[in-house]
Enzyme design. Sequence first.
Site: not given
Length: 395
Positions: A253, A349, A374, A174-175, A147
């Site tokens: 956030a 580049l 987020e 999960i940071t 989820h």
Amino acid sequence: MTASAAPRFDPLDPLGLDDLLDDDDRAVRETVRRWAADRVLPHVARWYEDGQVPEVRELARELGALGALGMPLHGHGCAGATAVQYGLACLELEAADSGIRSLVSVQGSLAMYAIHRYGSEELKERWLPPMAAGETIGCFGLTEPDHGSDPAAMRTHARRDGSDWVLTGRKTWITNGSLAGVAVVWARTDEGIRGFVVPTDAPGFAAHDIHHKWSLRASVTSELVLDEVRLPEGAALPGVVGLRGPLSCLSHARYGIVWGAMGAARACFESALEYATTREQFGRPIGGFQLTQAKLADMAVELHKGVLLAHHLGRRMDAGRLRPEQISFGKLNNVREALEICRTSRTILGANGISLEYPVMRHATNLESVLTYEGTAEMHQLVLGKALTGLDAFR
């Protein structure tokens, strides 16, 4: 104003957006920019390649000393900065690397913000000062293996057992997970979804790092496992019941991401601009060719429109007038345009664009994660769609 009195055109600030800042704003920006240049940029390519940041706890303490953790919060050791100043800090941090900005965002805008807004005075006094100082790192447990975009379907649950709560479940992506001394975990209860402040040394709590990532490699990402974790009544956040709690934290956030994404875009644009004026093909710098100039012009337009949008949202937040739908507007636009700027920079580049000697590919791969976390781009489109039509397309 006469032509002679007009300020010099600045290729790095073509709209003169620096005029929107006051002296305090500029001081915050320059402080964070100098710190990132000294402590992150010389090492970040190696961190990214190795997939680890050996001195991350030291960096957290330094960020705490700068006042960058929980920056717009007031009291309990927090800096009490404006929303615009916090945004400028996010931009400068993500110009160095999205992983460093994520460390700050999760610490301040998710974990600390949840405790600051919804926690008891006891929870605030216990956790916020060491978190603001970077002595204690926090994480935020909402997403689960099954989820992500639908947090209402979460399976993690908390049951009452006498005067205690007992938590069981899993959270993923999960940071800061394995770095954290405290986790804000959201769980189902008989009363509705509630938040819990969980010391990570509690019996039954474990954090396992997620490896083999090709994005946000200078950031710790973990799975949290809660196996009958027993907590006292006071560990529950008393200020909110329901999804309104975690969603309000996510909005806070996301606001930082609106700014941060433009930092990654700026780093890529400036790299491409410098390269275009020094790389020669067919006897002259490639910046002298029409197609390259068209790319640079389009990138500059989208970059500085995005920064202007971030400024506008920041002023609205400082005035107490910022709505969640407007934050969705900002995240959807700015991350999407930042990704396009990174990809276009890579084409300028050429083959060098995939080398870690330049920041472009690192930022591009990081932004693929920022696009998703987020709230995915699709979810923000639906948030705006509902706001525009009044019709809910989520279900």
